[in-house]
Scaffold this active site. Structure first.
Site, PDB file in Angstrom:
ATOM      1  N   LYS A  76       0.720  -1.333  -0.043  1.00  0.00           N
ATOM      2  CA  LYS A  76      -0.151   0.106  -0.033  1.00  0.00           C
ATOM      3  C   LYS A  76       0.905   1.338   0.038  1.00  0.00           C
ATOM      4  O   LYS A  76       1.993   1.195   0.299  1.00  0.00           O
ATOM      5  CB  LYS A  76      -0.980   0.051   1.274  1.00  0.00           C
ATOM      6  CG  LYS A  76      -2.114  -0.793   0.722  1.00  0.00           C
ATOM      7  CD  LYS A  76      -3.142  -1.069   1.721  1.00  0.00           C
ATOM      8  CE  LYS A  76      -4.115  -2.197   1.086  1.00  0.00           C
ATOM      9  NZ  LYS A  76      -5.448  -2.199   2.270  1.00  0.00           N
ATOM     10  N   ARG A 122      -3.420 -10.257   4.598  1.00  0.00           N
ATOM     11  CA  ARG A 122      -3.849 -10.366   3.120  1.00  0.00           C
ATOM     12  C   ARG A 122      -2.728  -9.720   2.620  1.00  0.00           C
ATOM     13  O   ARG A 122      -2.486  -8.672   2.535  1.00  0.00           O
ATOM     14  CB  ARG A 122      -5.007  -9.338   3.251  1.00  0.00           C
ATOM     15  CG  ARG A 122      -5.711  -9.462   1.677  1.00  0.00           C
ATOM     16  CD  ARG A 122      -6.793  -8.498   1.771  1.00  0.00           C
ATOM     17  NE  ARG A 122      -7.425  -8.698   0.372  1.00  0.00           N
ATOM     18  CZ  ARG A 122      -7.016  -7.665  -0.757  1.00  0.00           C
ATOM     19  NH1 ARG A 122      -5.989  -7.040  -0.420  1.00  0.00           N
ATOM     20  NH2 ARG A 122      -7.620  -7.783  -1.790  1.00  0.00           N
TER      21      ARG A 122
HETATM   22  N1  HH2 Z   1      -7.387  -3.891   0.765  1.00  0.00           N
HETATM   23  C1  HH2 Z   1      -7.780  -3.951  -0.361  1.00  0.00           C
HETATM   24  C2  HH2 Z   1      -8.777  -4.893  -1.166  1.00  0.00           C
HETATM   25  N2  HH2 Z   1      -9.314  -5.710  -0.133  1.00  0.00           N
HETATM   26  N3  HH2 Z   1      -9.925  -6.469   1.970  1.00  0.00           N
HETATM   27  C3  HH2 Z   1      -9.466  -6.588   3.252  1.00  0.00           C
HETATM   28  N4  HH2 Z   1     -10.301  -7.141   4.240  1.00  0.00           N
HETATM   29  N5  HH2 Z   1      -8.574  -5.752   3.788  1.00  0.00           N
HETATM   30  C4  HH2 Z   1      -7.812  -4.975   3.075  1.00  0.00           C
HETATM   31  O1  HH2 Z   1      -6.918  -4.207   3.693  1.00  0.00           O
HETATM   32  C5  HH2 Z   1      -8.019  -4.914   1.613  1.00  0.00           C
HETATM   33  C6  HH2 Z   1      -9.094  -5.760   1.312  1.00  0.00           C
HETATM   34  C7  HH2 Z   1      -6.815  -3.278  -1.454  1.00  0.00           C
HETATM   35  O2  HH2 Z   1      -5.871  -3.993  -2.022  1.00  0.00           O
HETATM   36  P1  HH2 Z   1      -6.088  -4.607  -3.543  1.00  0.00           P
HETATM   37  O3  HH2 Z   1      -7.000  -5.804  -3.435  1.00  0.00           O
HETATM   38  O4  HH2 Z   1      -4.579  -5.168  -4.148  1.00  0.00           O
HETATM   39  O5  HH2 Z   1      -6.219  -3.480  -4.474  1.00  0.00           O
HETATM   40  P2  HH2 Z   1      -7.525  -3.191  -5.400  1.00  0.00           P
HETATM   41  O6  HH2 Z   1      -8.684  -2.550  -4.397  1.00  0.00           O
HETATM   42  O7  HH2 Z   1      -7.045  -1.955  -5.995  1.00  0.00           O
HETATM   43  O8  HH2 Z   1      -8.046  -4.209  -6.119  1.00  0.00           O
END
Ligand code: HH2
Length: 269
Positions: A202, A236
């Protein structure tokens, strides 16, 4: 928990796994590296992201869920219709970054199917959440929020032992908020449910290290070891192998010294 983003626009891996075969192969790679859960998402929640229609999200995630075997599958969605079809296709965990606020009926679905869920804190919505986020006390405010959402879920019939809680690192938080949440994570552990943390790659890690998004694995590992020591139990991440090794070492260390004092504990001898 390994991240499988089937999106064109996720902040760190958008477009990399947006065909079914590539996403399925990636999920199996993460499982081989030690992921116990794979979290499949079809809609980016990065700061500024716009929502997508249900049909599009379904087209992205369902074939991928159907193609994965060998680990528990989590569906990362805020939508009832997507969660329902994902559970039909083999998912067994619902990860809702809105903690059942976007679709309150999602709580009833989780209750009926008897699956686990993750309730996450987010201030506002992805489109605007990083516009000057403010709290009275970031940890107290998020603790109260998670307590309220857990009570909501239990009232809808979700068994408490099915609930995991996540402070939502980066979702409406400044750099200082994120660091304070990690430092005081033990206060959320006091809610009595497993704490999930998602720091992986992040932007606050980019601000601290000056690294681009794909070069933040070392920083991510550091945060997860800190979070483990503070009591988190689900991590995660995009980079499973490195995180898994670090957590094995952290777990062995703290399991052998269960009396290790933490910031808030008191010693009696
Ligand atoms: N962060 C993201 C998405 N889902 N779910 C939980 N429980 N906790 C988190 O911190 C979290 C999440 C964001 O990360 P990412 O999926 O890599 O990115 P994007 O939302 O751009 O797909």
């Amino acid at each position: 928990m390994g991240v499988v983003n089937v999106t064109p626009d996720s902040f760190s891996d958008g477009g990399v796994f947006d065909d079914d075969a590539a996403a399925i192969a990636h999920a199996h790679r993460l499982i081989a590296e030690g992921a116990e859960i794979v979290d499949v998402g079809g809609e980016s929640t990065r700061p500024g992201a716009a929502p997508i229609p249900v049909e599009e999200e379904l087209e992205r995630v369902i074939p991928v869920i159907e193609g994965i075997s060998g680990a528990r599958i989590s569906i990362d969605t805020m939508k009832l219709a997507v969660a329902e079809k994902a559970l039909d296709a083999g998912a067994g965990y619902v990860n809702d970054v809105t903690a059942f606020r976007h679709d309150p009926e999602l709580a009833g679905l989780v209750a009926d199917r008897g699956v686990d869920c993750c309730l996450m804190h987010m201030l506002g919505e992805p489109r605007t959440m990083q516009d000057d986020p403010r709290y009275d006390d970031v940890v107290d405010d998020i603790k109260a929020f998670l307590e309220e959402r857990m009570a909501f879920a239990v009232k809808a019939g979700v068994r408490e032992e099915r609930i995991q809680l996540d402070p939502g690192i980066g979702f409406g938080k400044t750099l200082e908020h994120n660091l304070e949440l990690l430092r005081r994570l033990d206060e959320l552990v006091a809610l009595g449910r497993p704490i999930v943390v998602g720091t992986s790659r992040k932007s606050f890690l980019g601000r601290l290290t000056g690294r681009d998004v794909t070069e933040r694995v070392h920083a991510t590992v550091a945060t997860n070891v800190i979070a483990y020591e503070r009591g988190a139990r689900v991590f995660r991440v995009h980079d499973v192998a490195a995180t898994r090794d670090a957590l094995e070492v952290a777990a062995a260390t703290f399991a052998r010294w269960p009396q290790t004092p933490t910031r808030t504990s008191t010693t009696t001898s």
